[in-house]
Scaffold this active site. Structure first.
Site, PDB file in Angstrom:
ATOM      1  N   GLY A 211       0.829  -1.150   0.100  1.00  0.00           N
ATOM      2  CA  GLY A 211      -0.009  -0.018  -0.002  1.00  0.00           C
ATOM      3  C   GLY A 211       0.964   1.127  -0.028  1.00  0.00           C
TER       4      GLY A 211
ATOM      5  CG  ASP B 141       7.218   3.805  -6.350  1.00  0.00           C
ATOM      6  OD1 ASP B 141       7.290   3.436  -5.232  1.00  0.00           O
ATOM      7  OD2 ASP B 141       6.711   3.415  -7.155  1.00  0.00           O
TER       8      ASP B 141
ATOM      9  CG  ASP C 287       8.882  -0.050  -3.468  1.00  0.00           C
ATOM     10  OD1 ASP C 287       8.616   1.123  -3.150  1.00  0.00           O
ATOM     11  OD2 ASP C 287       7.789  -0.757  -3.967  1.00  0.00           O
TER      12      ASP C 287
ATOM     13  NE  ARG D 186       9.967   0.006  -8.198  1.00  0.00           N
ATOM     14  CZ  ARG D 186       9.056  -0.209  -7.603  1.00  0.00           C
ATOM     15  NH1 ARG D 186       8.787  -1.053  -6.908  1.00  0.00           N
ATOM     16  NH2 ARG D 186       8.247   0.932  -7.339  1.00  0.00           N
TER      17      ARG D 186
END
Lengths: 114, 550
Positions: free
Chosen positions: B188, B299, B301, B322
């Site tokens: 999430g 973002d 991760d 990532r």
């Protein structure tokens, strides 16, 4: 919960009155609403291969009622959004989808009452 | 096995040998090629098998043994397990036990979740598989439950709700079971959550601990957050299964991006987002941490699998992050040993300082935090997305499905509404001419690319390699593929009729080596990239099993 209520109030105050009359503003709300609620399944700018999720560019522009029904109550694999989307956001989404993400003019038949 | 479910215990005892995966059996999974008891084919998730009946000389004679319909149109990422001739596989809405030799269904049960649930899944309605322990099968559900079933019958034994999914929390992770402790991580990161890793008692379903990946004010690490309420929605999901070192009794678990993406609103490193955590499995206590992207706006991760291996006698963790760097860490101390780029273009940092362990960030990273319009590579999809790598003990190479995709990005003020996207950024993709992804074989310490295989549409499948010198993976256009582990020569290809984003695995049964995987288009690239070339590859989940033709 507190934050959600505040956001709803803010949106209602600044969004609702202007939306219905001003197509441009309604489209802009459609853009942001689509990004937030729809893009992760239906693709950025409504472009997707239409395999694991529906290609919204194929949704009939004369079926506003069916669109609203799908958005509010879900349809097939699509989840229901009725408890969370505001009425003006649903209307804005319809403008966004019926104009194919702004690539086409808003069709006459799309404006018909639900 | 004791006390609570005597009837089930008796039934299991009668129906031997389908019961009892002891803690030791899980530790020794890689040494017993007749079964696959753990996610990633061993607690270290090397996705490497010592089996060599199927090898580089004969893999061209591979042939389908059976196919089983998953009756589902979502993306299929489940890692099949095999124990005593029974395969266990999941979708987001069902759990199945199959006869591993014939593919015939033994039992199947459906998961009922509220119709609103799929809206909290950012990147595909998926499930990544189950876990086995002492006759029980464990899995998570999209509406944030952890469930234990009787592995023999599929009957539910316990079900514990973790949290209210309506606030943006969900599970896609395959659980990790360590000595009777069922460990899971929440999803999430794009929904304004506060991430956590937590554990349940395998026997009772009682929660044993929860370790938040974002500290509350006053807790260790809170000094890396501003004195605002940013931490309450600070992200740090933990949606991929961790690894376990039994000798060190340590679990390694990666955490995801900080939220919202607008990093300017949360000055500081933002621990423990985008971090590799070493945890005590009994208590959830953090033994050490290593953060890969401090104050992450991209973002990036660090959830990707933390592969355990020994390099020159040193116990290490490897991760294709990532953010485009391939990290090698000493897994006792957490010290960084190597960090090399595994994709051609990395804009956010020039390198990682091996002394301090910190990235030397570029002007692009600074600009991204100050709300300027920037383009950066790799995109939020990552230099590698979720699709797990393989480390081959024979060749000493890591095999990675890399991505060659950039992103146009501008941080904006986020708006929080419970259970919907909380991006804090406007973005679109930036595509290269030609190949968007490469299967790459790289040297873990030097980052040197030994060979590669590019594709116009990037691969999103997991990779498995074997002592038979074969690397298995697949394409989103349906090709199940085998490559020579040393040369990269393609040795086999078979069209499974739908896209592959699943995880190949292998086992031996009655003298035959099988290779199997779940297939089915969907998941983040199909849904989110707008790549219309995939329109000709239908969805439709299935499990395919292959073996050599006789």
């Amino acid at each position: 919960m507190r934050s959600f209520l505040m956001t709803s109030v803010t949106l209602a105050l600044f969004g609702a009155p202007a939306m219905a009359e001003d197509p441009e503003k309604e489209f802009k709300l459609g853009v942001s609403t689509y990004k937030t609620f729809c893009s992760h399944c239906h693709g950025i700018d409504m472009v997707n291969p239409g395999t694991s999720s529906y290609d919204l560019r194929k949704w009939p522009t004369d079926n506003k009622a069916g669109f609203n029904e799908a958005v509010l109550n879900g349809r097939g694999d699509m989840p229901a959004w009725g408890d969370i989307l505001l009425p003006n956001e649903v209307a804005a989404l319809w403008r966004y989808v019926a104009t194919r993400a702004g690539k086409e003019p808003f069709p006459e038949e799309a404006a018909s009452a639900d | 096995m004791k006390s609570l479910y005597p009837a089930i215990a008796v039934a299991l005892a009668l129906s031997t040998p389908v019961y009892a995966q002891s803690a030791d059996q899980l530790v020794n999974d890689t040494a017993t090629p007749g079964d696959v008891l753990t996610y990633g084919m061993g607690y270290g998730q090397q996705r490497y098998s010592q089996l060599d009946q199927i090898n580089a000389d004969n893999v061209g004679q591979l042939t389908p043994a059976w196919v089983y319909s998953l009756d589902d149109s979502r993306g299929q990422e489940s890692h099949p397990l095999v124990k005593d001739g029974v395969m266990y596989v999941t979708t987001h809405r069902s759990t199945m036990a199959l006869d591993a030799k014939s593919g015939k269904q033994i039992w199947k049960n459906l998961i009922e979740y509220p119709a609103e649930t799929p809206r909290v899944a950012c990147c595909g309605i998926v499930n990544r598989g189950a876990a086995l322990y002492e006759g029980k099968l464990f899995r998570t559900t999209l509406d944030a439950n952890v469930v234990a079933m009787d592995a023999a019958t599929g009957e539910e034994i316990w079900k514990t709700n973790s949290i209210d999914f309506k606030n943006g929390y969900s599970f896609t992770v395959a659980p990790l079971v360590v000595n009777g402790v069922v460990i899971v991580g929440i999803s999430g990161g794009e929904y304004g959550i506060r991430g956590y890793i937590e554990a349940y008692d395998a026997e009772t379903g009682e929660q044993l601990w929860r370790t938040y990946t974002v500290p509350a004010p006053g807790e260790p690490g809170s000094e890396t957050w501003p004195e605002t309420d940013a931490w309450e929605r600070g992200g740090g999901p933990a949606w991929l299964t961790g690894t376990y070192d039994a000798d060190l009794d340590t679990v390694y678990w990666g955490t995801g991006n900080a939220g919202s993406w607008n990093a300017g609103l949360r000055p500081g490193d933002n621990l423990y987002t985008t971090s590799i955590l070493a945890l005590n499995p009994k208590t959830g206590e953090i033994k050490w941490h290593y953060q890969t992207t401090p104050n992450d706006p991209f973002d990036y991760d660090a959830t990707n699998e933390l592969v355990l291996a020994e390099l020159d006698g040193q116990k290490v963790i490897m991760q294709a992050n990532r953010n485009g760097f391939f990290y090698v860490l000493d897994r006792e101390s957490g010290k960084l040993l190597a960090a090399n780029k595994f994709v051609d273009r990395v804009d956010w940092a020039t390198d990682i300082d091996l002394e301090t362990g910190r990235p030397n960030q570029t002007e692009v990273a600074t600009a991204a935090r100050t709300g300027e319009q920037v383009e950066f590579w790799p995109s939020a999809l990552g230099g590698k997305n979720w699709s797990p790598i393989s480390y081959n003990q024979n060749t000493g190479l890591a095999y990675i499905n890399t991505q060659n995709i950039g992103m146009n990005y501008k941080a904006v003020e986020p708006t929080y509404r419970a259970g919907v996207f909380y991006f804090g950024a406007e973005f679109s993709w930036s595509w290269p001419e030609g190949e968007r992804g490469f299967l790459r074989a790289i040297d873990p310490m030097s980052g040197e690319v030994k060979w590669e295989s590019g594709t116009d549409i990037p691969r999103y499948a997991g990779i498995m390699s074997t002592a038979g010198n074969v690397v298995f993976t697949g394409q989103q256009t349906g090709e199940f593929e085998a490559f020579h582990a040393e040369t990269g020569e393609k040795l086999y290809e078979f069209n499974v009729g739908t896209g592959i984003v699943g995880q190949p695995m292998t086992w031996e049964q009655d003298g035959d080596q099988y290779v199997a995987l779940a297939v089915g288009s969907g998941a983040v690239y199909t849904l989110f990239s707008g790549d219309e070339r995939l329109a000709a590859t239908p969805s439709g989940g299935a499990v395919w099993a292959f073996k050599l033709s006789k």
